[in-house]
Structures are given as C-alpha cells and as structure tokens.
Write an enzyme that holds these catalytic residues in place. Sequence first.
Site, PDB file in Angstrom:
ATOM      1  N   GLY A 205       0.801  -1.222   0.000  1.00  0.00           N
ATOM      2  CA  GLY A 205       0.000   0.000   0.000  1.00  0.00           C
ATOM      3  C   GLY A 205       0.827   1.261   0.000  1.00  0.00           C
ATOM      4  O   GLY A 205       0.279   2.362  -0.070  1.00  0.00           O
ATOM      5  N   GLU A 206       2.137   1.125   0.101  1.00  0.00           N
ATOM      6  CA  GLU A 206       2.980   2.319   0.124  1.00  0.00           C
ATOM      7  C   GLU A 206       3.882   2.339  -1.124  1.00  0.00           C
ATOM      8  O   GLU A 206       3.431   2.670  -2.197  1.00  0.00           O
ATOM      9  CB  GLU A 206       3.767   2.368   1.444  1.00  0.00           C
ATOM     10  CG  GLU A 206       2.813   2.397   2.652  1.00  0.00           C
ATOM     11  CD  GLU A 206       3.501   2.621   3.992  1.00  0.00           C
ATOM     12  OE1 GLU A 206       4.517   3.323   4.063  1.00  0.00           O
ATOM     13  OE2 GLU A 206       3.007   2.065   5.001  1.00  0.00           O
TER      14      GLU A 206
END
Lengths: 333, 333
Positions: free
Chosen positions: A125-126
């Site tokens: 997610g990053e």
Amino acid sequence: MRSIIKTVIVATGLIASQVASALPRNEPVSPITPPEEIHIGKAELGKKLFFDPRLSKSGFISCNSCHNLSMGGSDNLKTSIGHNWQQGPINSPTVLNSSLSIAQFWDGRASDLQEQAGGPIANPGEMASNHVLAIDVLQSIPQYVREFNQVFGVTEITIEHVTDAIAEFERTLVTPNSPFDQWLMGDDSAISDYELAGYRLFVESGCVACHNGSALGGTSFQKMGLLEPYQTENPVEGRIAVTGKDADRFMFKVPTLRNVELTYPYFHDGEAQTLTEAVDIMGRLQLGRKFTDDENAKIVAFLLTLTGDQPSFDLPTLPPSNADTPVPQPFDD
Amino acid sequence: MRSIIKTVIVATGLIASQVASALPRNEPVSPITPPEEIHIGKAELGKKLFFDPRLSKSGFISCNSCHNLSMGGSDNLKTSIGHNWQQGPINSPTVLNSSLSIAQFWDGRASDLQEQAGGPIANPGEMASNHVLAIDVLQSIPQYVREFNQVFGVTEITIEHVTDAIAEFERTLVTPNSPFDQWLMGDDSAISDYELAGYRLFVESGCVACHNGSALGGTSFQKMGLLEPYQTENPVEGRIAVTGKDADRFMFKVPTLRNVELTYPYFHDGEAQTLTEAVDIMGRLQLGRKFTDDENAKIVAFLLTLTGDQPSFDLPTLPPSNADTPVPQPFDD
C-alpha cells in the site's frame, strides 16, 4: 559532504551557546541536542536513497514523498497516498527528530529507524516494491555500488546496508534552535510572556505528562481517548496490532510536538486540521479539561515556538539507471 | 538567495574560461551560456512554488514530481503519473535547459515557460487543481503573500505572478560545463577520441540537422517517422493538435539532447528505454541509415558527454498552511 558538514556546524553552534550560557533550565522538556558520531559518508548515501523513487515499484514514490523535508518531514495529508493512489490507513508521522523516539510507527512496531526504513519499501500500500527488487535496482547502478563499497566495504548491497544508510541520514534530521530551546538555554527574550504562559499551562494542566523529553513526545505509548472515547471512522487500533493485548487497543506512540506548526493535520487519523482543534480535543479526551479560548490560544502560541531549524542541504543528484536497471512498473496492476 | 548566487558564480566561471581560451569552436552545436538578468527574488520564490505540492488538488504532486531535479529534470517514466494515478499521455520532457526551446510541450502549444507553467496545475490529468484554487491556497499563507509583495509589489497574487516566478526559476536550470562544452570551449582533452568520433558521426550522418544549437534540440518541429512510419500504440499526434493542419500530424518539438544520459526513457511515448535503442530508431526512421553497432556505440559515447552541471541548491523549506488554507483533496473523486 558539504551539506552534512553544515549540519555539524549548526550542531557545534548549539554546543557553543550551551557552554556560554547557564545550563538548561530545569524543565520536563529539554533542548534538542545534536546527533553524535554521524558517519558522514553513510548519511550522504542515505540522503540519496531517501530521495530515490526507484525504491518504489512505480519509480514515483520516495521516502521524501510522505516525509517531505520541505514540509516538516510529513506530507500534510490526513492519511498518505501510496502506490496506485491507494489511501493509507494512518497519518504520516514526521521524520524530523524521529531518532528521539522509543520506537517507530504509530504503533511502535519497529524498534528503531533502521527497522522502520525497510517497511514502506515493501508495503504493497505504500512503495509496493520488495527488498529483492530494490536491491536489484541499486546493484545495477555502478555509482551506487561504488558508494556502498566506500561506506560499507562490500560489493554486494543488502537491504540492511540500505536501511542502515537511510537511518543514518534520518539521525541528522534534528531541528535545534527553536525559540523555545533558546529560552530553555537561558535566553529570556527568546519567547514572549504570552508564549511562556502557554508553556506553563501546558505543564500545569498535564500535557507534559506525555509530551515530555527533548522531542515533547515519543517517550511512551498512551491511550487515544483516555477519559472519553475518541470518535473516528479510522479503523486503526494502535499498539494492539503489535502486542495482541486488549489493553493496548487505541494505544499509540505519543507524537513529538517539535515543529508541530509544520506537521498538520494532527492525530493518527489526521482528523484535526488545526492546532486549536487538536489542543481542544486533547484537553477534553486526555485531561478531562475544557480549555477556554484564551487558554487554548496560549498553548497554541507556545506550540508555535517549537519550530526549529529545518534540515538544510543541497537537493541530491541521483545516479542514473542504465540498461541493466529494472524498469519501474507504475501501471501494471 | 545563496543557492541562486551559487548558480551565478558557476555562470561567471563559465564566462571566465570563455575569455581565457579561444572562442568556441565553429560547430553546429554551441556551449550552454548562463542565463542573463535573473531576478533573484523571483527565482527563489519560483523555486518554492516549483516544489510546492499544494498547487495540486491532492497536495501530493508538485512541478518537481514529474520534472524531478534529482533525476535530470524528468520522472524517468514512459509517461507520467497524474492526479488519482492517472496515466499521462506523453513522456515528461526535462525542465533542464527548457528555456532554450522555441516553445514548450512536445507539441509547442505554449510559447514560453510562463505559459507552460500554468498548464499542469489546471490539467485534470496532472495536478488537477485550477488557477482560482491555487491562488486561494497561496493567498492564505502570509509568508507567500509577503514574498509576492516583495517581488512583484502587489498584495493580490495572480496566476500570472505564480507562473512568472516559476518560469524565472526554470530559467536558472541550465547545465553548463559538460565535457562536450569544455571541448567546444577549446579543451582538447575534455572528451576522448572515441567520443569525438561519435560527435563527428552525429554531425556527418545528419543527426545535427535537427539536434543543433546550444540545447542540441528545441529549435524546430520535426516529423517523428520521416522516412519510415514510427510504430507506437501511443495515440498522441503532435503539433496537429495545435495547428489543426494535417501536415503537422506526428510533428513534435525536437527534444534537447543535453543530459540525455539522465532523461530516459526516450521519445514522446517513452518507448525507447536506452540510448542504444533510441539512436538505432532515429537512424533508421529519420535518416534512413542503419548504424552499425560500433557507430551506434560511438554516438552514444558522445551523447554521454552532454551531461552538464546539475542544478545545485538547498532544498527549499515551504511556508506552512494555516486554518484559512484550502485543505488538499486527494481522495474525493
């Protein structure tokens, strides 16, 4: 090297004034002290890595994207933007003075900066890369290979070298010389009577019980919503994710208040946009106290004296990729 | 101010060596000359704006996101990432030496840097803000208001002031002192015989017919796929979008070759990942010539001598938002 040397000179200036004046005042808050024993080559390498978006899958997101050193070491968003514009679960904490914290991340799941640095690179997610790919990228670039060799004496780069270098750079990111620190070091004129009254109120009302030490925070985990539950739609539950203990639900690392003028919005969910709002909520939920408008304004005035010297260095120039470098994949999901 | 002064000193150094040696060699390529009459305050303000993601709707994308000054003034992606992770239609051209071009954008739809700078801010696929919102953000920040007042003598900021300042900063982003420029200024030892042979081939085979002047490009529009059609899935058709003339289909501004080592991938669609590939395709499609491996390597060696001094300045510190500042909207689409 020059930029790190500049940091050291700033630090030396701090020591000089410390010697010249009285000892720091006896307060529950202490001045920022300069980092000791920085490995200059390692920190310079770490600076490049901190700014290098090739550590992400897309080639677009670097450490600096969410810990922007032009903006108080944060992204000034409620929660961060990750790979493919995913909405992150939590507010990006400032990297400034993060070396002064007992642990890293809001839930303290990394014990130190080096352990922290590996997380976002491989978080889907990053930055959405992985440690093998990130190393493949760096190992393909002769200028990086040479610099890792100079710093670590190795020809094979590992993720531990990468995170060690990033952490060393991050240790240089302290912000001395705030007006409040100048006052702490004995300069009565560094802050106004109004700001000082705000500090006294900050101490007497109990804020300082958690926001203490040289970072005014980062020294403990505390429950968000101690006397009254904190209302939020954010599902993150804090330190329970690390310990599994029910008692750690909604326990978060107390954030630093250093440079809080620059690190808006506030709280782990980023829902408090202004210091006025944050002080009001903290007073009610953590201290059971409704600050008057005047009290609130005094505390905010004090908080604004915590802005220190921001990191000052040349924007790094990154060594280019070549035919052997894995190509970024921003759009293949 | 210090960083701009540093640029001026570099420029002065260039002039000094120009005076000390013979005049530049008589070649179809000329050395980078320093910008004249830079307004230092305007350029410093423009630098802040160039790095300020609050000019985007999300608060995440700045000019520097796609024209990254750590990476040759480009994003090193085939096509750029815009608001909400939209895939851009075209390869981000380098901002370095862009002041030397006859027009801006691949299709030349902006006549100069100031006109260009307003485009991405309001482009829904790029920064996705609009000029009213961008001005509201800046006008809410007293430090910006003061700086615009110092530079322009106004209290009401307009988009023209914003783009004027950004353009002034961009005019400082020239890259003198490449090895090839040192050779052009008379230093025979600045490039190798092999690199010189590559330059001679570059001239004799006709590359220089389009890639000429001090930027080795940016002086004309030319058809991509002159002798043989260029095969691409990219739908962009170039200058016809500006003129409406059928003759301008697939006409693009010739990109600069300055710092081409750093500005990969190549062509308007970013489909050529390496210089070897780009030189091969250009030779076949534009010149009707199949370069041998040795010829190709020589030209590439020459192209690598075009990397000049990269911009060198302190990372700017941005003034913080406050309660009056419109809040970024990264996730409301």
